[in-house]
Write an enzyme that holds these catalytic residues in place. Structure first.
Site, PDB file in Angstrom:
ATOM      1  N   ARG A   1       0.832  -1.214   0.000  1.00  0.00           N
ATOM      2  CA  ARG A   1       0.000   0.000   0.000  1.00  0.00           C
ATOM      3  C   ARG A   1       0.862   1.257   0.000  1.00  0.00           C
ATOM      4  O   ARG A   1       0.557   2.225  -0.698  1.00  0.00           O
ATOM      5  CB  ARG A   1      -0.926   0.019   1.210  1.00  0.00           C
ATOM      6  CG  ARG A   1      -1.988  -1.073   1.163  1.00  0.00           C
ATOM      7  CD  ARG A   1      -2.758  -1.154   2.456  1.00  0.00           C
ATOM      8  NE  ARG A   1      -1.835  -1.500   3.539  1.00  0.00           N
ATOM      9  CZ  ARG A   1      -2.040  -1.230   4.815  1.00  0.00           C
ATOM     10  NH1 ARG A   1      -3.124  -0.585   5.204  1.00  0.00           N
ATOM     11  NH2 ARG A   1      -1.164  -1.588   5.736  1.00  0.00           N
TER      12      ARG A   1
ATOM     13  N   ASN B   1      -5.972  -2.701   2.224  1.00  0.00           N
ATOM     14  CA  ASN B   1      -5.993  -4.158   2.291  1.00  0.00           C
ATOM     15  C   ASN B   1      -7.444  -4.612   2.363  1.00  0.00           C
ATOM     16  O   ASN B   1      -8.302  -3.902   2.907  1.00  0.00           O
ATOM     17  CB  ASN B   1      -5.265  -4.662   3.530  1.00  0.00           C
ATOM     18  CG  ASN B   1      -3.761  -4.558   3.417  1.00  0.00           C
ATOM     19  OD1 ASN B   1      -3.203  -4.462   2.334  1.00  0.00           O
ATOM     20  ND2 ASN B   1      -3.090  -4.572   4.549  1.00  0.00           N
TER      21      ASN B   1
END
Length: 91
Positions: free
Chosen positions: A19, A37
């Protein structure tokens, strides 16, 4: 032309900084949007930017950081969001 794309990245993409890699690349390219996520061990998000920049950004997402193993990226066009802020990592 500006476009917005929903993306879902499959493979070994959680616990490897994916990320934050995605946010770094987005900010380098001037892409807006978000990523997070998911409960099924993927990373999903939406990204928005100029068409040529988006192509490069999504290629980088398809590679991921060095410890990731991307097996598939699913993409879907979305409506452009006016006034979208800087790319962010969501929880």
């Amino acid at each position: 032309m500006v476009k917005r794309v929903y993306f879902e990245v499959h493979g070994f993409v959680q616990g490897v900084g994916f990320r934050y890699f995605t946010r770094k690349k987005a900010r380098e390219y001037g892409v807006t949007g978000w990523c997070r996520n998911t409960v099924d061990d993927t990373v999903e998000g939406e990204a928005q930017g100029d068409d040529d920049v988006m192509q490069k950004f999504l290629e980088d997402v398809g590679q991921g950081p060095s410890h990731a193993k991307v097996t598939k990226v699913v993409k879907q066009d979305r409506d452009v969001v006016q006034g979208d802020g800087p790319f962010e990592v969501r929880r």
